[in-house]
Scaffold this motif. Structure first.
Motif, PDB file in Angstrom:
ATOM      1  N   ARG A   3      -3.272   8.032  -5.213  1.00 21.86           N
ATOM      2  CA  ARG A   3      -3.677   7.529  -3.900  1.00 21.86           C
ATOM      3  C   ARG A   3      -4.332   8.637  -3.094  1.00 21.86           C
ATOM      4  O   ARG A   3      -3.955   9.792  -3.161  1.00 21.86           O
ATOM      5  CB  ARG A   3      -2.444   7.035  -3.129  1.00 21.86           C
ATOM      6  N   PRO A  14       0.805  -1.228   0.000  1.00 20.31           N
ATOM      7  CA  PRO A  14       0.000   0.000   0.000  1.00 20.31           C
ATOM      8  C   PRO A  14       0.837   1.275   0.000  1.00 20.31           C
ATOM      9  O   PRO A  14       0.455   2.272  -0.603  1.00 20.31           O
ATOM     10  CB  PRO A  14      -0.819  -0.104   1.295  1.00 20.31           C
ATOM     11  N   ASP A  15       2.014   1.236   0.619  1.00 19.72           N
ATOM     12  CA  ASP A  15       2.860   2.428   0.720  1.00 19.72           C
ATOM     13  C   ASP A  15       3.591   2.749  -0.575  1.00 19.72           C
ATOM     14  O   ASP A  15       3.999   3.894  -0.788  1.00 19.72           O
ATOM     15  CB  ASP A  15       3.877   2.268   1.849  1.00 19.72           C
ATOM     16  N   GLY A  52      -5.152   8.153   0.767  1.00 20.41           N
ATOM     17  CA  GLY A  52      -5.190   7.206   1.874  1.00 20.41           C
ATOM     18  C   GLY A  52      -5.164   5.803   1.294  1.00 20.41           C
ATOM     19  O   GLY A  52      -4.370   5.508   0.406  1.00 20.41           O
ATOM     20  N   PRO A  53      -6.058   4.932   1.745  1.00 22.70           N
ATOM     21  CA  PRO A  53      -6.078   3.571   1.200  1.00 22.70           C
ATOM     22  C   PRO A  53      -6.751   3.483  -0.178  1.00 22.70           C
ATOM     23  O   PRO A  53      -6.606   2.489  -0.876  1.00 22.70           O
ATOM     24  CB  PRO A  53      -6.855   2.779   2.242  1.00 22.70           C
ATOM     25  N   ASP A  54      -7.481   4.509  -0.573  1.00 19.35           N
ATOM     26  CA  ASP A  54      -8.195   4.502  -1.850  1.00 19.35           C
ATOM     27  C   ASP A  54      -7.244   4.876  -2.991  1.00 19.35           C
ATOM     28  O   ASP A  54      -6.319   5.661  -2.807  1.00 19.35           O
ATOM     29  CB  ASP A  54      -9.358   5.488  -1.824  1.00 19.35           C
ATOM     30  N   ASP A  61      -5.104  -1.815   1.667  1.00 20.44           N
ATOM     31  CA  ASP A  61      -4.499  -1.510   2.959  1.00 20.44           C
ATOM     32  C   ASP A  61      -3.971  -2.796   3.588  1.00 20.44           C
ATOM     33  O   ASP A  61      -3.952  -3.849   2.939  1.00 20.44           O
ATOM     34  CB  ASP A  61      -5.473  -0.775   3.886  1.00 20.44           C
ATOM     35  N   ALA A  62      -3.551  -2.715   4.838  1.00 20.27           N
ATOM     36  CA  ALA A  62      -2.956  -3.861   5.517  1.00 20.27           C
ATOM     37  C   ALA A  62      -3.972  -4.966   5.815  1.00 20.27           C
ATOM     38  O   ALA A  62      -3.581  -6.072   6.186  1.00 20.27           O
ATOM     39  CB  ALA A  62      -2.281  -3.404   6.806  1.00 20.27           C
ATOM     40  N   LYS A 100      -9.468  -0.008  -3.048  1.00 18.64           N
ATOM     41  CA  LYS A 100      -8.948   0.268  -1.721  1.00 18.64           C
ATOM     42  C   LYS A 100      -7.935  -0.830  -1.409  1.00 18.64           C
ATOM     43  O   LYS A 100      -8.218  -2.011  -1.597  1.00 18.64           O
ATOM     44  CB  LYS A 100     -10.077   0.257  -0.690  1.00 18.64           C
TER      45      LYS A 100
END
Length: 166
Positions: A90, A36-37, A92-94, A121-122, A119
């Protein structure tokens, strides 16, 4: 991170002058490797498989026609391999992005460009994308349903959900 696709849906809309036909495949499996990062800079890799025998075109006659005309029993699995992601934005997670990859089915390989959002994320992944497909590139021609023929170009929408693989 590695994600395992747990559910998915592939919707194909075939157009005609008289009546559009929508067919849904609901057995999609696969794996996604993405961070995600670093999604915007490093992209992702992914492979997906669709069980082409698990579908519904809305009624028995359409299902039988598609099963026979497209020899779904003889070609039960279609796969897609993600090769590149571009234009990743990006929030955030979206994210929104363009995905490029190869569809393999019926002994043919077809390059595709999908535009989508999702989306990541972790905890998991949830993504949707659409693309246009000319089925003649797969060696097919549009079937006739009763007295009308659908077009050879279809609109495809795909949605997948996955969770972190353990």
């Amino acid at each position: 991170m590695r994600y395992r696709v747990t559910t998915g849906r592939l919707t194909v809309q075939a157009r005609s002058r008289v009546h559009d036909t929508t067919t849904v495949w609901n057995k999609i499996t696969g794996e996604i490797v993405a961070d995600p990062d670093t999604l915007a800079t490093a992209g992702a890799t992914a492979t997906f498989e669709v069980d082409m025998t698990a579908f519904d075109a809305g009624d028995f006659l359409k299902n039988r026609k598609l099963r026979k005309d497209f020899d779904l029993a003889g070609h039960p699995t279609a796969s897609f391999t993600l090769e590149r992601m571009t234009g990743v934005v990006r929030n955030g997670p979206d994210f929104t992005a363009t995905a490029e990859g190869v569809l393999t089915w019926r002994g043919r390989k077809v390059g595709l460009v999908l535009v989508g959002h999702g989306k990541l994320d972790a905890m998991g992944v949830n993504a949707s994308a659409t693309f246009e497909l000319d089925i003649r590139t797969l060696g097919l021609s549009a079937p006739r349903f009763l007295m009308f023929k659908v077009e050879d170009e279809v609109t495809v929408a795909v949605t997948i959900q996955g969770q972190v693989a353990t």
